[in-house]
Design an enzyme around this catalytic site. Structure first.
Site, PDB file in Angstrom:
ATOM      1  N   ASP A 450      82.505 -29.028 -27.039  1.00 22.00           N
ATOM      2  CA  ASP A 450      81.561 -29.486 -26.022  1.00 22.00           C
ATOM      3  C   ASP A 450      80.151 -29.595 -26.612  1.00 22.00           C
ATOM      4  O   ASP A 450      79.870 -29.051 -27.690  1.00 22.00           O
ATOM      5  CB  ASP A 450      81.569 -28.456 -24.874  1.00 22.00           C
ATOM      6  CG  ASP A 450      81.175 -29.046 -23.532  1.00 22.00           C
ATOM      7  OD1 ASP A 450      80.605 -30.145 -23.516  1.00 22.00           O
ATOM      8  OD2 ASP A 450      81.425 -28.389 -22.496  1.00 22.00           O
ATOM      9  N   ASP A 513      83.036 -35.269 -16.090  1.00 23.11           N
ATOM     10  CA  ASP A 513      83.185 -34.088 -15.229  1.00 23.11           C
ATOM     11  C   ASP A 513      83.443 -34.524 -13.792  1.00 23.11           C
ATOM     12  O   ASP A 513      83.790 -33.708 -12.942  1.00 23.11           O
ATOM     13  CB  ASP A 513      81.915 -33.225 -15.272  1.00 23.11           C
ATOM     14  CG  ASP A 513      81.924 -32.289 -16.475  1.00 23.11           C
ATOM     15  OD1 ASP A 513      82.945 -32.240 -17.177  1.00 23.11           O
ATOM     16  OD2 ASP A 513      80.907 -31.621 -16.707  1.00 23.11           O
TER      17      ASP A 513
HETATM   18  C1  DGJ Z   1      80.900 -29.351 -19.595  1.00 19.78           C
HETATM   19  C2  DGJ Z   1      82.295 -29.890 -19.664  1.00 19.78           C
HETATM   20  O1  DGJ Z   1      82.283 -31.245 -19.363  1.00 19.78           O
HETATM   21  C3  DGJ Z   1      83.202 -29.101 -18.734  1.00 19.78           C
HETATM   22  O2  DGJ Z   1      84.493 -29.631 -18.755  1.00 19.78           O
HETATM   23  C4  DGJ Z   1      83.196 -27.654 -19.133  1.00 19.78           C
HETATM   24  O3  DGJ Z   1      83.824 -27.506 -20.374  1.00 19.78           O
HETATM   25  C5  DGJ Z   1      81.781 -27.125 -19.166  1.00 19.78           C
HETATM   26  N1  DGJ Z   1      80.908 -27.941 -19.950  1.00 19.78           N
HETATM   27  C6  DGJ Z   1      81.760 -25.716 -19.706  1.00 19.78           C
HETATM   28  O4  DGJ Z   1      80.495 -25.213 -19.829  1.00 19.78           O
END
Ligand code: DGJ
Length: 695
Positions: A450, A513
């Site tokens: 990430d 997300d």
């Molecule tokens: C952002 C990501 O897009 C999510 O899926 C998740 O992993 C969060 N970060 C975790 O902090």
């Protein structure tokens, strides 16, 4: 032969299956574009026009179709290259020094050699022809042969000439939770600029251009190019005063400067490009095929369960094991432990950088969870955010100078974190070793990488906008060499990190997300124009959706997520029996159709109805699928007609609908089509079909 050369006229014709691209060297040694479009076989037909100045206000360079305009002379449009030589000279004057050709199993290559007339500075233009995919890849290498440093201030790998005005330009705009929002705008006089200035990939635009002449899915001219780079890019579209449209895409020159040491060579990010005379479908298919065969790693992507939406930062061994068991029961193949397992990570403000297992959350270490997952015959994945550090983390306390910063300024935090300076060797070593240790110590099959904030206070070097991401790629390449079984997922606070630079270095891509199944239809549709379905991770999550607040039936949520690589992000411990049973059924079904979804040809089908149906087709060999969605019923219950594409006209196909089997010829299904009427809101259906063997 893909490369045909008329040596007498110094004209080069580059042919793929149905496209030609031609340019030549004129009597002044300029590399001049001649043609890009439908295939023309005979190189003899091409002539290099003699250039005449229109007026002193329209200098020759302005009307010359240059393949690689450099900064200098009477050039006022976008140039591809600007350097500063050691003596301060900023103008390049090149001469043509010949060409070379090369051939590998994958492509044929033409290299045009240019050199500055005064300085020992080489510019080599590379044209790689992927004949079977109807695609070409352009890049440029520059080499400093002088005894002093040369500064590169701007470098785009080439200029593209589209011989029309009034084109449509499309790309995506977006932000967190709303990535991949497709837009189209008319190109008129002046410029359109898309770019990234964030260092970490952006959600705002994506590094590609599509220019079309009122194209549809199946008709009309489409010219496109996708950049093979994730850092700061800029793309410029310019309609000139002389009846054509120019396109460039490459490194962003904003706050950029790269130094080339004596003897050093640099290959600028390539642009994979093509032309379709038959609309967007051909463009997407050529890119998808190319990505599947040449870029992405083989094998189907597993059905994963990710605990992020269920548990947030609040992870612990006991609950994760429970989730893993349930995930296995419903059919998941990979269990991914997301954020929160390490350091003092209880929210966004601590932990990043301290990559040791949090003992209060995992008193028996990670092994306990991993062995449970393995005993369930599932693969195990884990979340990391290696480019970042929290100010409170021990890593930052020990190495405050490891972040990007200016000595005299305060560094901004964003999401409570700083960005590590990936240009520093010691930081690269730290990140590599941390991940290597993790992968060596534990049986990990999947890394979710990430990156939740952009770069600020970048420090004095002005090439970090490129080198940061290159360092990330290098680390992943090295890790994959040592741990070849591990799949890497790219995520950048949602779906920011997808482009033709990262594709293949990472194997799996978090799309957004925003997991609202209705919003996702738009996101996925836009994504599919350029990127392959196998690289589109889609989860089913709980309702009401945390972003949209919408309630959508579970079946529709599954169908929407089954359009890509399926994941489940629900709190499955709270599932009702009915939800659990439906999940089992859907995941089982997905596994059956996965080869067609992940590796089939993808079609965005036309919806002729007043009702906003979303209609898609996947076709692999003799088997296919129709995905139909009706988010909201309008205008009574008016149905739609599904006209399939890509079938064999004379073959016979059987479609298995909920209302019985339909057997029709390909010709009929592609022209007359099939009527479908879904009723109610959030209605969806997957219809499999198959070519019948002749009796
Ligand atoms: C952002 C990501 O897009 C999510 O899926 C998740 O992993 C969060 N970060 C975790 O902090």
């Amino acid at each position: 032969m893909s490369i045909v050369i008329n040596k007498k006229k110094d004209i080069f014709l580059l042919n793929t299956r149905s496209v030609s691209y031609a340019f030549g060297i004129d009597d002044q040694g300029l590399i001049r574009h001649l043609y890009w479009g439908k295939k023309i076989d005979s190189v003899e037909d091409f002539e290099m026009p003699v250039l005449t100045e229109v007026s002193t206000n329209d200098p020759v360079f302005e009307i010359t179709r240059e393949e690689f305009p450099v900064y200098g002379g009477l050039r006022y449009k976008e140039h591809c290259l600007r350097v500063v030589f050691a003596d301060g000279t900023r103008e390049i004057v090149y001469q043509y020094c010949g060409y070379e050709t090369d051939r590998t199993e994958e492509y044929e290559e033409l290299i045009i050699r240019l050199k500055d007339v005064r300085y020992d500075f080489d510019m080599n233009l590379h044209y790689r022809i992927y004949e079977d995919y109807d695609l070409m890849e352009r890049s440029v290498t520059v080499k400093n042969g002088t005894a002093q440093r040369i500064q590169i201030e701007k470098l785009h790998s080439g200029q593209f000439h589209i011989p029309y005005e009034g084109l449509n330009f499309s790309n995506v705009h977006g932000h967190w939770g709303a990535e991949q929002q497709r837009f189209t705008q008319k190109v008129s006089y002046g410029k359109i600029v898309i770019e990234n200035r964030r260092g970490i990939s952006t959600h705002n635009h994506n590094p590609y251009f599509i220019l079309d002449r009122n194209a549809t899915e199946t008709s009309g001219d489409v010219y496109f190019g996708a950049l093979r780079m994730s850092g700061n890019f800029s793309g410029v579209i310019e309609q000139t005063q002389y009846g054509e449209t120019l396109a460039q895409i490459g490194l962003n020159s904003h706050d950029f400067m790269m130094e080339l040491e004596p003897g050093e060579e640099f290959e600028a990010p390539a642009v994979i490009c093509g032309y379709s005379e038959s609309g967007f479908e051909t463009m997407s298919r050529n890119l998808h095929h190319f990505a599947l065969k040449n870029i992405l790693r083989e094998g189907y992507r597993p059905v994963l369960y990710n605990s992020w939406e269920a548990t947030g930062f609040n992870v612990n061994s006991r609950e994760q094991i429970k989730l893993a068991k349930k995930a296995r029961e419903i059919g998941a193949e990979l269990f991914v432990l997301d954020d929160g397992w390490f350091g003092e990570r209880h929210g966004i403000d601590n932990g990043l950088g301290d990559w040791y297992v949090n003992e209060s959350k995992f008193p028996n270490g990670l092994d306990e969870l991993i062995s449970e997952v393995k005993a369930l015959d599932m693969k195990f994945g884990i979340w990391v955010e290696p480019e970042m550090v929290n100010p409170k983390a021990q890593l930052y306390q020990s190495h405050p100078d490891w972040i990007y910063h200016f000595e005299t300024r305060t560094s901004d935090t964003s999401r409570g974190q700083y960005v590590l300076n990936m240009g520093k060797k010691e930081v690269q070593d730290f990140v590599y070793e941390m991940l290597d240790n993790l992968l060596t110590e534990y049986e990990i099959d999947y890394i979710k990488w990430d990156a939740n904030r952009p770069i600020s206070q970048p420090g004095i070097r002005r090439d970090i906008w490129y080198t940061h991401i290159e360092a990330v790629y290098e680390i992943v390449r090295k890790l994959k060499k040592k741990h070849p079984q591990v799949l890497f997922e790219a995520c950048a606070s949602g779906g920011g990190r997808i482009d033709y630079g990262i594709l293949g270095i990472f194997d799996d891509f978090w799309t957004s997300d925003n997991t609202d199944a209705y919003d996702r239809l738009y996101i996925q549709d836009a994504y599919s124009y350029i990127y392959p379905i196998k690289a589109m991770r889609a989860w089913v999550t709980d309702c009401p959706n945390f972003l949209s607040g919408r309630e959508i039936p579970l079946r529709f949520r599954y169908h929407s997520a089954m359009m890509g690589t399926l994941g489940i992000g629900c709190n499955i411990l709270k599932f009702t029996e009915e939800e659990e049973n439906l999940s089992k059924e859907m995941i089982c079904r997905y596994k059956e159709i996965r080869p067609i979804v992940q590796e089939g040809d993808f079609y965005r089908l036309e919806n002729p109805s007043e009702n906003r149906y979303f209609l898609y087709e996947y076709l692999k060999g003799d088997q296919g699928l129709i995905f139909a969605f009706l988010p909201q019923s309008r205008v009574g219950h008016r149905g739609t007609t599904i006209r399939l594409r890509g079938l064999e006209e004379n073959a016979v196909y059987t479609l298995k609908t909920e209302f019985g089997e339909i057997t029709k010829s390909g010709n009929y299904l592609m022209n007359f089509g099939m009527n479908l009427s879904l009723t109610g809101d959030y209605a969806s259906i997957i219809i499999p079909f198959e070519k019948k063997n002749r009796e």
